[in-house]
Design a protein around this motif. Structure first.
Motif, PDB file in Angstrom:
ATOM      1  N   GLU A  25      37.483  42.050  46.830  1.00  0.00           N
ATOM      2  CA  GLU A  25      38.847  41.569  46.644  1.00  0.00           C
ATOM      3  C   GLU A  25      39.271  40.682  47.815  1.00  0.00           C
ATOM      4  O   GLU A  25      39.940  39.674  47.625  1.00  0.00           O
ATOM      5  CB  GLU A  25      39.809  42.743  46.514  1.00  0.00           C
ATOM      6  CG  GLU A  25      41.212  42.289  46.212  1.00  0.00           C
ATOM      7  CD  GLU A  25      42.137  43.437  45.943  1.00  0.00           C
ATOM      8  OE1 GLU A  25      43.282  43.356  46.426  1.00  0.00           O
ATOM      9  OE2 GLU A  25      41.738  44.391  45.267  1.00  0.00           O
ATOM     10  N   ASP A  28      37.707  37.269  47.359  1.00  0.00           N
ATOM     11  CA  ASP A  28      38.406  36.557  46.288  1.00  0.00           C
ATOM     12  C   ASP A  28      39.726  36.009  46.802  1.00  0.00           C
ATOM     13  O   ASP A  28      40.094  34.883  46.502  1.00  0.00           O
ATOM     14  CB  ASP A  28      38.684  37.487  45.100  1.00  0.00           C
ATOM     15  CG  ASP A  28      37.430  37.806  44.301  1.00  0.00           C
ATOM     16  OD1 ASP A  28      36.408  37.132  44.521  1.00  0.00           O
ATOM     17  OD2 ASP A  28      37.493  38.725  43.480  1.00  0.00           O
ATOM     18  N   HIS A  32      41.063  32.131  46.825  1.00  0.00           N
ATOM     19  CA  HIS A  32      42.354  31.728  46.252  1.00  0.00           C
ATOM     20  C   HIS A  32      43.228  31.082  47.325  1.00  0.00           C
ATOM     21  O   HIS A  32      43.952  30.126  47.041  1.00  0.00           O
ATOM     22  CB  HIS A  32      43.066  32.921  45.625  1.00  0.00           C
ATOM     23  CG  HIS A  32      42.377  33.464  44.415  1.00  0.00           C
ATOM     24  ND1 HIS A  32      42.070  32.687  43.313  1.00  0.00           N
ATOM     25  CD2 HIS A  32      41.913  34.699  44.127  1.00  0.00           C
ATOM     26  CE1 HIS A  32      41.455  33.430  42.412  1.00  0.00           C
ATOM     27  NE2 HIS A  32      41.346  34.654  42.883  1.00  0.00           N
ATOM     28  N   THR A  89      31.207  33.624  43.074  1.00  0.00           N
ATOM     29  CA  THR A  89      32.362  33.837  42.206  1.00  0.00           C
ATOM     30  C   THR A  89      32.342  35.271  41.704  1.00  0.00           C
ATOM     31  O   THR A  89      31.289  35.879  41.543  1.00  0.00           O
ATOM     32  CB  THR A  89      32.352  32.878  41.000  1.00  0.00           C
ATOM     33  OG1 THR A  89      31.142  33.045  40.297  1.00  0.00           O
ATOM     34  CG2 THR A  89      32.526  31.447  41.439  1.00  0.00           C
ATOM     35  N   SER A  90      33.499  35.775  41.477  1.00  0.00           N
ATOM     36  CA  SER A  90      33.653  37.148  41.036  1.00  0.00           C
ATOM     37  C   SER A  90      33.952  37.164  39.548  1.00  0.00           C
ATOM     38  O   SER A  90      34.469  36.198  38.988  1.00  0.00           O
ATOM     39  CB  SER A  90      34.805  37.791  41.810  1.00  0.00           C
ATOM     40  OG  SER A  90      35.061  39.072  41.313  1.00  0.00           O
ATOM     41  N   ASP A  95      40.096  37.897  38.893  1.00  0.00           N
ATOM     42  CA  ASP A  95      39.534  36.558  39.053  1.00  0.00           C
ATOM     43  C   ASP A  95      39.521  35.803  37.730  1.00  0.00           C
ATOM     44  O   ASP A  95      39.842  34.619  37.683  1.00  0.00           O
ATOM     45  CB  ASP A  95      38.125  36.647  39.641  1.00  0.00           C
ATOM     46  CG  ASP A  95      37.668  35.326  40.215  1.00  0.00           C
ATOM     47  OD1 ASP A  95      38.414  34.751  41.022  1.00  0.00           O
ATOM     48  OD2 ASP A  95      36.578  34.877  39.830  1.00  0.00           O
TER      49      ASP A  95
END
Length: 194
Positions: A25, A28, A32, A89-90, A95
């Motif tokens: 997290e 991510d 972002h 990438t998740s 996501d």
């Protein structure tokens, strides 16, 4: 006395037994954060450049938008492709929701550009700002990050204000909105994910 960054916390963020956010997290959130800072900076630059060029009487003051927006899209596509290639990438629900939100907003932008050709930018700018605000607010809820929520509210209020000012002043409101709803929350999101 706490710093501003340390006092801002996500909304109801899940933690492990030791009170630490999961690493996936956090990474991510960092991705972002970059996206918000990058997009906000490009839009802020385009809006201020457009305003400046309009003030000096340049024949095509909209040119920064025509150059910077496609460049931003290309750069983000390259970055996303590299992240996928390297497995960065998740595929978490958060996501996937954020990617869907971003793709939806690209569609809104394209419809807005087409609409502006008919009704003019003075009508479209306020609507776009309100939609930026809604999008940012939703992202704040999805990421459970209060500064994005507040940035979304600020952007929506600036969009409402933009309906009552001339088109050139709207450009300054767009720049302010990007600072409040994208750049500052993006910076705080990145700072928190370290």
């Amino acid at each position: 006395m706490q710093s501003l960054v340390s006092s801002i916390r996500p909304l109801d963020t899940p933690t492990t037994a030791f009170g630490v956010q999961p690493l996936v997290e956090l990474s991510d959130r960092k991705a972002h954060a970059f996206t918000y800072i990058f997009r906000g900076s490009v839009v802020l630059t385009a809006a201020l450049s457009n305003y400046g060029l309009e003030q000096i009487g340049f024949a095509a003051p909209w040119l920064p938008w025509m150059i910077l927006m496609p460049l931003m899209g290309i750069m983000q596509s390259i970055r996303a492709r590299r992240q996928r290639k390297h497995g960065l990438t998740s595929s978490t629900a958060t996501d996937k929701t954020m990617r869907l939100l971003q793709k939806s907003f690209v569609l809104i932008i394209l419809v807005s550009v087409a609409s502006a050709c008919v009704v003019g930018w003075a009508v479209v700018h306020p609507i776009l700002l309100v939609l930026y605000g809604v999008s940012t607010f939703v992202a704040g809820r999805v990421l459970r990050f209060r500064p994005l929520l507040l940035g979304g509210v600020a952007c929506g209020l600036l969009g409402s204000t933009a309906a009552f000012v001339p088109a050139d002043t709207q450009l300054l409101l767009i720049a302010t909105a990007m600072l409040l709803s994208y750049i500052i929350p993006g910076y705080l999101l990145g700072k928190q994910s370290r």
